[in-house]
Each structure stands twice: as C-alpha cells, then as structure tokens.
Design an enzyme around this catalytic site. Structure first.
Site, PDB file in Angstrom:
ATOM      1  N   GLU A  95     -55.430 -55.585 -53.338  1.00 58.04           N
ATOM      2  CA  GLU A  95     -54.971 -54.861 -52.157  1.00 58.04           C
ATOM      3  C   GLU A  95     -55.839 -55.226 -50.958  1.00 58.04           C
ATOM      4  OE1 GLU A  95     -54.846 -50.659 -52.787  1.00 58.04           O
ATOM      5  OE2 GLU A  95     -53.631 -50.808 -54.615  1.00 58.04           O
ATOM      6  N   HIS A 111     -59.443 -46.393 -51.354  1.00 56.65           N
ATOM      7  CA  HIS A 111     -58.299 -46.101 -52.215  1.00 56.65           C
ATOM      8  C   HIS A 111     -58.803 -46.166 -53.647  1.00 56.65           C
ATOM      9  CE1 HIS A 111     -54.128 -47.388 -53.948  1.00 56.65           C
ATOM     10  NE2 HIS A 111     -54.397 -46.107 -54.180  1.00 56.65           N
TER      11      HIS A 111
END
EC number: 3.1.21.-
Length: 302
Positions: free
Chosen positions: A97, A148
């Site tokens: 990501e 995250h």
C-alpha cells in the site's frame, strides 16, 4: 456601516478560517476504481473538504491513479491548487500500500518527510511521517503520523506507534503531533479493555478526538470506531475546533451500495482554528487599494 468598518470586519472574518486535516481509508484505490465516474466525483468532493488529506490503502500499481485524481481535484476546486506527497510502496509481501497526502499548496507546504525506520518489523505498513507548515503564529508547523494497522496486530502496532511519536518528537524537537488513520481500534480488532491499556491512552498528553462511540464505517450493520485522530501538544490542542467522522453517503445522498463503491470507511476530520494575525497580512495590499479607490466617497471635496 461605514466602508472602513466594513472592510476591517471582512479582514477579521477572513483571518479566522479553520484548517481541516483528514484521513481516509479509500479501500483498495486503483486506477480502475478512480476511472469510474461516480467514484471519481465522490472522491474529489471528499478531498476538496480538506486542507490536508491522508489517503490510505492506495494499491495502484500503474502509478496513474493519483495523478488522475489530483488533476480532477484541481479542476473541481478552483480555490487554490492541491499537490500530493506519496510514500514508497509499503508492505511485507507482494501486497503493498501507499500513503498519499493531498494538500492545498497555497495554505501549507511539506517541510520534510520520511518513512519510519521499523527495524523490528512491527508495522505491516510503517508510518510515512510528514511535517507541514501552517498559516499560524501559534503553531507554525505540525507533524502528521499516519498509520493503517493490520487487523491481526492492532494492539502491537498501536503500542509501537507510541515509540514512533517519541522518535518523531525528538527528531523535530516538537510535541505538536497528530496521529491519524485506520487504526482498526474497535470491535473485534481491539476490545475497549485492551484499547484502554495502550500507552497512547495511559500516557498523559494524548487527546483522542474521534470518540470510542463514533461510527466510522459505511455499512449499517456495523458500528465501529476503526478510524481515529489523536492530538498531542498544548499548542495543537489549543487550536482544536471540531473533530468527527464525515458521513459522506448522507451528505452526497448515496445509497449504501453506491457508498461502498467508494469505501467501507468514513473519512475522519479535525479542524484547527488558525485565526492568527499573520493570516491577515496577505490582504493588506488589497485593502489599501480598496481604501484608495473609496477615498473620494469617504472624503468628498468641499
């Protein structure tokens, strides 16, 4: 109201603007996703609410999704250009990501940034830390630390986030830090009992502005405060105005199915009051010009 009084009032009002900082898990953001008209339209309207936005779960391998989104955002919002700052691709496996900051470059600038050096490999996606300038005499700069977490290691990662805070605050000699992102800090991923034992909860000075009872999820079947914003620093906290999750489906009149095409998360936002004197200064030349133009009306010849 006399012209000079009216002008002074407008200057003071203009100088009392809020500065909005946001975080949003955009749920597997790819080029194919942003190319869909309704998705693009909604993302642009969400981004345009924020002076700084941290997008998470950007998984675009083409490298084209963010430039396309930036182009459409700048077409939509003519109040000032946005710029972006992207992290490298982060992850332990082939699944990676990227954190992406969108920011209004006429209001704020990136002063410095780096990926946290995760020597012990605690984080699935280590924080991409950035220091931004702010149009404020009280708080001229602010450090953002997005994260995250992976649902399987929420407690471990959030405890390590405290160590990140210590490193960051020492690196920049600043206690004014905002930790933000999809922490997965609720429901099955992290019980209230375990949450309250985190160092980010037990150590003084951390202010969790997205409350434990807040719902940051789109689905009607869930009610979880996964996404959080945590403020630290007296100057930062003194400027706090509001903080909340942004219910974009209701605001933009989307069905749950339509909203889930965007994300299964709400963005979370915090507004800081930046009503400082030097915010007014850029208007001074304009004001002087207006006063000179109005002077014949204010002081008629006798």
């Amino acid at each position: 109201m006399h012209y000079p009084t009216a002008l002074l009032f407008l200057i003071l009002v203009n100088g009392a603007q809020a500065f909005r900082i946001c975080a949003f898990n955009a749920q597997r953001l790819t080029l194919a996703k942003v190319a869909r008209e309704q998705v693009m339209d909604t993302l642009v309207r969400i981004l345009a609410r924020c002076d700084i936005m941290v997008l998470q779960e950007v998984v675009d391998s083409s490298g084209s999704a963010i430039p396309l989104l930036l182009r459409e955002l700048n077409r939509f919002d003519a109040s000032g250009p946005y710029s972006t700052l992207s992290s490298p691709q982060l992850g332990r496996t082939t699944y990676v990501e990227t954190y992406v900051y969108f920011y209004r470059s006429h209001k704020t600038q990136v002063l410095s940034s780096y990926v946290y050096n995760d020597e012990d490999d605690v984080f699935a996606r280590e924080p991409f830390v950035a220091q931004f300038s702010l149009p404020s005499d009280v708080l001229p700069s602010l450090v953002l630390v997005p994260l995250h977490t992976t649902p399987k290691a929420v407690e471990k990662e959030l405890n390590a986030l405290y160590d990140v805070f210590l490193e960051v605050s020492q690196h920049w000699q600043s206690k004014d830090v905002i930790l933000l992102g999809d922490f997965n800090a609720d429901c099955a991923s992290l019980t209230k009992k375990r949450l309250d034992k985190l160092e980010l909860r037990t150590e003084p000075g951390f202010h969790w502005v997205i409350a434990d009872g807040e719902d940051t999820t789109v689905r009607a079947s869930t009610h979880c405060a996964y996404d959080r914003i945590v403020l630290h620093g007296e100057r930062c906290r003194s400027l706090l105005h509001t903080a909340a999750a942004f219910d974009f489906p209701t605001t933009f009149q989307l069905t749950e199915e339509e909203a889930l095409n965007i994300s299964d998360h709400y963005p979370v936002e915090v507004e800081l009051k930046l009503s400082q004197a030097h915010s007014v200064q850029p208007l001074s030349l304009t004001v002087l010009l207006l006063l000179s133009l109005l002077s014949p009306q204010l002081c008629p010849a006798t």
